[in-house]
Each structure stands twice: as structure tokens, then as C-alpha cells.
Design an enzyme around this catalytic site. Sequence first.
Site, PDB file in Angstrom:
ATOM      1  CG  ASP A   1       0.333  -6.162 -30.672  1.00 25.10           C
ATOM      2  OD1 ASP A   1      -0.505  -6.138 -31.390  1.00 25.10           O
ATOM      3  OD2 ASP A   1       0.383  -6.778 -29.531  1.00 25.10           O
TER       4      ASP A   1
ATOM      5  CG  ASP B   1       0.671  -9.754 -26.768  1.00 25.24           C
ATOM      6  OD1 ASP B   1       0.197  -8.909 -27.801  1.00 25.24           O
ATOM      7  OD2 ASP B   1      -0.267 -10.019 -26.054  1.00 25.24           O
TER       8      ASP B   1
HETATM    9  O1  LIG Z   1      -3.041  -6.796 -32.400  1.00 24.86           O
HETATM   10  P1  LIG Z   1      -3.577  -6.286 -30.993  1.00 24.86           P
HETATM   11  O2  LIG Z   1      -3.327  -4.935 -30.911  1.00 24.86           O
HETATM   12  O3  LIG Z   1      -2.892  -7.105 -30.038  1.00 24.86           O
HETATM   13  O4  LIG Z   1      -5.224  -6.552 -30.926  1.00 24.86           O
HETATM   14  C1  LIG Z   1      -5.594  -7.731 -30.809  1.00 24.86           C
HETATM   15  C2  LIG Z   1      -6.889  -8.009 -30.175  1.00 24.86           C
HETATM   16  O5  LIG Z   1      -7.052  -7.099 -29.169  1.00 24.86           O
HETATM   17  C3  LIG Z   1      -8.351  -7.010 -28.572  1.00 24.86           C
HETATM   18  O6  LIG Z   1      -8.261  -8.351 -27.903  1.00 24.86           O
HETATM   19  C4  LIG Z   1      -7.160  -8.488 -27.107  1.00 24.86           C
HETATM   20  O7  LIG Z   1      -7.148  -7.583 -26.047  1.00 24.86           O
HETATM   21  C5  LIG Z   1      -8.252  -7.377 -25.041  1.00 24.86           C
HETATM   22  C6  LIG Z   1      -8.153  -6.546 -24.257  1.00 24.86           C
HETATM   23  O8  LIG Z   1      -7.030  -6.446 -23.280  1.00 24.86           O
HETATM   24  C7  LIG Z   1      -8.611  -8.782 -24.449  1.00 24.86           C
HETATM   25  O9  LIG Z   1      -9.915  -8.807 -23.615  1.00 24.86           O
HETATM   26  C8  LIG Z   1      -8.725  -9.988 -25.437  1.00 24.86           C
HETATM   27  O10 LIG Z   1      -8.590 -11.167 -24.477  1.00 24.86           O
HETATM   28  C9  LIG Z   1      -7.430  -9.721 -26.260  1.00 24.86           C
HETATM   29  O11 LIG Z   1      -7.499 -10.883 -27.132  1.00 24.86           O
HETATM   30  C10 LIG Z   1      -9.389  -6.714 -29.418  1.00 24.86           C
HETATM   31  O12 LIG Z   1     -10.528  -6.679 -28.764  1.00 24.86           O
HETATM   32  C11 LIG Z   1      -9.343  -7.620 -30.653  1.00 24.86           C
HETATM   33  O13 LIG Z   1     -10.519  -7.165 -31.435  1.00 24.86           O
HETATM   34  C12 LIG Z   1      -8.113  -7.302 -31.333  1.00 24.86           C
HETATM   35  O14 LIG Z   1      -7.981  -8.069 -32.683  1.00 24.86           O
END
Ligand SMILES: O=P(O)(O)OC[C@H]1O[C@H](O[C@H]2O[C@H](CO)[C@@H](O)[C@H](O)[C@H]2O)[C@H](O)[C@@H](O)[C@@H]1O
Length: 257
Positions: free
Chosen positions: A26, A209
Site C-alpha cells: 500500500d 495500514d
Molecule cells: O490505498 P492508499 O495508498 O493508502 O491510498 C488511500 C487514500 O490515500 C489518500 O488519503 C489518505 O492519505 C492522505 C495523505 O496522507 C490523508 O490526508 C488522508 O486522510 C488519507 O485517507 C488519498 O487522498 C486517497 O485518494 C486514497 O484513496
Amino acid sequence: MTDALLTALTALADDPARRPLLVALDFDGTLAPLQDDPSASRILPAGVEVLARLAGTPGVALALVSGRAMHDLHVLAQVPAGTFLIGSHGAERARVTTFGLDRDVVQLTDEQADRLASLGAEAARIARGRDGVWVETKPTAVVVHTRLAEASVAEPAEQEAIALGERLGSGVLHGKDVVEISVLRASKGEALTALRDELGAPVVLYAGDDVTDEHAFDALLDADLTVKVGHGTTAARYRVDDPDALVAALATLADQL
Ligand SMILES: O=P(O)(O)OC[C@H]1O[C@H](O[C@H]2O[C@H](CO)[C@@H](O)[C@H](O)[C@H]2O)[C@H](O)[C@@H](O)[C@@H]1O
């Protein structure tokens, strides 16, 4: 790193029968520490180095499996040619080449495109007037972000977003301070299983995570090595504290391969 994880990594490295090994990771919260602003996310420098080492190891295939839209993931990932990228929670798939991305571009039907536009408008309505709530738009989904909002503001916004997803979406994911509403059905577990089958990988190492990574953990087998990054209930067998600890574990694996 726990002794149990170290033992499992050593056993994996020592067994040539467990090849090709698919190392699938991830991105946010796993390789890149979480940030208030998603565009500020960066993979840890030591992570860039260890992923390059793993990708260059014979018998190892590297994949990133993320909720990020593919373009976003490619820009942020800093991974070598040959790496597989699974984006939008499985709805998008590509491979990094020296000339850019070799990818299948997602084509929405007219009905899906219309629904995505409606979701964007409705999600904007949910965010309007709520301090710290904002909407991210992706090729197949909209995301209501609440990380910057007070709990008393975030909670009703998330509940409204979930209800919107149940009404207009094809899939709703409630991740860390996000509610993602997609117009396609996809899951990290299905995408990961399809990739492992294509590669004929007897073993997968997967680390993640968020609650959305539980779909990947659930889809894996007893022989696989699953690592939860951080706290929270999980189906993963092993756990590390944070992205730094995960990168250290990956470095231990790379040293032994
Ligand atoms: O599957 P991942 O690689 O963990 O991506 C999931 C989402 O990640 C992003 O949001 C997450 O990370 C952001 C930056 O650290 C944070 O601000 C947010 O609260 C988290 O949920 C991204 O913006 C999403 O589009 C992804 O789906």
C-alpha cells in the site's frame, strides 16, 4: 521488528521454491507517512532505495496497491521500471516502463460518467460550509476528506457521504478520514489475486495500514506474509509500528535475498 516477523522474512528469503515472490505494498500510511494535504505525501527516502533493491532482485516482482488514482500514484511512487501499479483500489492497473506508464485506461459508460458527475455535485454539497471537509475527484470515484475537520464536523459529513454512496455509488469505502464513493466495483483483494495468478506467485508479501487493506489481507493465503502498519484490528499476521519500521523490515528482506 518482532522476532516472529524477522523469522518469517528469513524463512521467505531462504526458500528458493517460494519464487516468484510478489512484494505488494500500500502507499499512504505504509510507505509514505500520512499528511494533511495528500499532494504533500512522499515515500520515505529509505523506502525509495529499498524498493529499487527489491525490484532489481531476480525472482521478485514489486507492486504498489493503492486507493490513489493512477496518475497520482505514478507521480508520487518513485518506483523503478517493471513495477506494477494498482490504483483506485483496484479499478486502475498499469506497469511502469522506462518510457512512462503501460496502462489500461479506465473507460466509464455514459451512465457511470453521469453518476460520477452527480456524486461530485452531491459530495460538494456535503462539504459546503463544513470547515476542514473537502472533496477529491478521481477517474472512478469521489472522496470526501475529513482529516482537517473537528470530530463534531467530520462525523456527520462522513455519515452523509456513506449514505450518498449507498444511494448513488457502486462501492463505498470508509478509510482513514476519508469516505470514497466509486462508480465501479473494485477491491484491492481482487486486483491483488488477479496479479498473483498472472505472475504465478506462490507467495505474496503484502503490507498496508488502512481498513481498505483488509480486503487484500482477507484475499491472501496462510502461506502469504501479511503485515499491518500501525494500530487497529486486522486480519494480517504481523504488525509494525509505522512506515519507518516497515521500510526497515523490507531492508532486512532485501539484505537476505
Ligand atoms: O490505498 P492508499 O495508498 O493508502 O491510498 C488511500 C487514500 O490515500 C489518500 O488519503 C489518505 O492519505 C492522505 C495523505 O496522507 C490523508 O490526508 C488522508 O486522510 C488519507 O485517507 C488519498 O487522498 C486517497 O485518494 C486514497 O484513496
